[in-house]
Enzyme design. Structure first.
Site, PDB file in Angstrom:
ATOM      1  N   CYS A 173     -48.896  44.688 -31.446  1.00 30.06           N
ATOM      2  CA  CYS A 173     -49.237  44.611 -30.018  1.00 30.06           C
ATOM      3  C   CYS A 173     -48.396  43.586 -29.272  1.00 30.06           C
ATOM      4  O   CYS A 173     -48.194  43.710 -28.061  1.00 30.06           O
ATOM      5  CB  CYS A 173     -50.716  44.291 -29.852  1.00 30.06           C
ATOM      6  SG  CYS A 173     -51.817  45.559 -30.530  1.00 30.06           S
ATOM      7  N   HIS A 217     -51.224  43.220 -22.228  1.00 32.77           N
ATOM      8  CA  HIS A 217     -51.207  44.287 -23.225  1.00 32.77           C
ATOM      9  C   HIS A 217     -52.473  45.112 -23.064  1.00 32.77           C
ATOM     10  O   HIS A 217     -53.572  44.568 -22.942  1.00 32.77           O
ATOM     11  CB  HIS A 217     -51.126  43.691 -24.627  1.00 32.77           C
ATOM     12  CG  HIS A 217     -51.536  44.637 -25.705  1.00 32.77           C
ATOM     13  ND1 HIS A 217     -50.945  45.866 -25.872  1.00 32.77           N
ATOM     14  CD2 HIS A 217     -52.501  44.548 -26.660  1.00 32.77           C
ATOM     15  CE1 HIS A 217     -51.524  46.496 -26.886  1.00 32.77           C
ATOM     16  NE2 HIS A 217     -52.466  45.715 -27.380  1.00 32.77           N
ATOM     17  N   ASN A 259     -54.585  52.418 -25.997  1.00 33.36           N
ATOM     18  CA  ASN A 259     -53.770  51.317 -26.508  1.00 33.36           C
ATOM     19  C   ASN A 259     -52.546  51.907 -27.203  1.00 33.36           C
ATOM     20  O   ASN A 259     -52.659  52.529 -28.251  1.00 33.36           O
ATOM     21  CB  ASN A 259     -54.603  50.481 -27.484  1.00 33.36           C
ATOM     22  CG  ASN A 259     -53.848  49.285 -28.041  1.00 33.36           C
ATOM     23  OD1 ASN A 259     -52.632  49.190 -27.942  1.00 33.36           O
ATOM     24  ND2 ASN A 259     -54.582  48.379 -28.663  1.00 33.36           N
TER      25      ASN A 259
END
Length: 340
Positions: free
Chosen positions: A117, A267, A297
């Site tokens: 991430c 993020h 995501n």
């Protein structure tokens, strides 16, 4: 001294949209449950799990085409490629060299970043260092993921599988010297490896086994090893602590305050995390950009995808002060503060 300027951005997602209702047909879940916990309404998955064309490198290629076009730069003008992903086409080699071939670049270097991430933030830091040192002029930084082929779509895996989507984002960074050009003002990166197994995929690897184990004792390779595992509450608590820390560190290093920000792009891990951080930092809705509702995501792709969308929609204009921050597996976290 050269500036590190974002000359162009691009993004790409597979055409196939998977809604929360679609997932409810595969596991015991529903739109209300997913929306309440994540904020996600839909995500993009490649249509065929075994598609040999629409790979992670291909998604990165399509995003890169858009970024190069927006930058007004040809592929042969690139000096370096940095590709961030946790879902490469092959275990090795990495996607960077595959993208170099797809773009038809010269035999330039291609680096792969495995920071999940936080991968795009880490990749940006490498590109910035190369440009500031004068080694390279034009660098393509890519974040791309195909998660859909490696998720557990059973009831046991729903806590993770409803979150992730496929997609890619790309940025062309160039060395510039003009007064009107933007610049990266500060970058920070952090890690805390003792929490590695709180969010990870364990197999294959030298700790939990390699291909010989799959071949010789496939019955002993468990779902908990093959599929991503996440201690959700634990990750949430750490994320909402580390996000403000890295944000303030980036602003302080550049002599800026939270009030100076024009836009914060976190993020896209979980809308609840983003909203918690937004409230804690006292940011208005107009100063935070989220698109997790549409894409889920996408790990290393989430920040460049969101950045490309924000610029394309006019949310960001030249001269704006932008902050990108990420937290994820590793644990790793960090921020990039720049003037666009």
């Amino acid at each position: 001294m050269f500036k590190t300027t974002i000359k162009g951005t691009g993004h790409y997602v597979p055409e196939n949209i998977v809604t929360n209702h679609d997932l409810s047909k595969r596991m015991n879940t529903n739109d209300e449950w997913i929306t309440e916990r994540t904020g996600i309404k839909e995500r993009h998955h490649r249509a065929n799990r075994n598609d040999e064309k629409e790979t992670t490198a291909y998604l990165g290629f399509k995003a890169s085409e858009m970024a190069l076009q927006n930058a007004g730069i040809k592929a042969e003008e690139l000096d370096y490629i940095i590709f961030a992903t946790l879902s490469p086409d092959y275990y090795f080699p990495g996607c960077g060299v595959l993208l170099q071939e797809m773009l038809g670049c010269r035999t330039i270097g291609a680096l792969d970043v495995r920071n999940q991430c936080s991968g795009f933030v880490y990749a940006m830091s490498v590109a910035h260092a190369f440009i500031k040192s004068g080694i390279y002029k034009n660098i393509l930084v890519v974040g791309a993921e195909i998660h859909s082929f490696g998720l557990d779509f059973s009831d046991e895996g729903r806590g993770v599988s409803v979150i992730f989507g496929d997609g890619a984002g790309a940025v062309v960074l160039s060395a510039t010297e003009g007064d009107e050009d933007g610049d990266i003002l500060s970058i920070n990166m952090h890690s805390e490896g003792k929490f590695a197994e709180e969010l990870c995929t364990k197999f294959p690897g030298s700790k939990y086994g390699w291909s010989d184990r799959m071949r010789l004792e496939p019955e002993n390779v468990t779902d908990a090893e093959v599929y991503p595992v996440m201690n959700g509450n634990f990750v949430f608590k750490h994320a909402v602590t580390r996000f403000p820390e890295t944000m303030m560190e980036a602003l302080s290093a550049a002599g800026k305050t939270i009030e100076d920000l024009d836009l914060f792009i976190p993020h896209q891990a979980n809308l609840r995390i983003a909203q918690f951080v937004q409230q804690k930092m006292g940011l208005s809705d107009e100063k935070v950009f989220n698109n997790i509702q549409k894409y889920g995501n996408t790990t290393a792709a989430s920040i460049p995808l969101a950045l490309s969308e924000a610029i394309g929609s006019g949310k960001i204009k030249r001269g704006d002060l932008i902050l990108l921050s990420a937290f994820g597996s590793g644990f790793t976290w960090g921020s990039v503060l720049f003037e666009y």
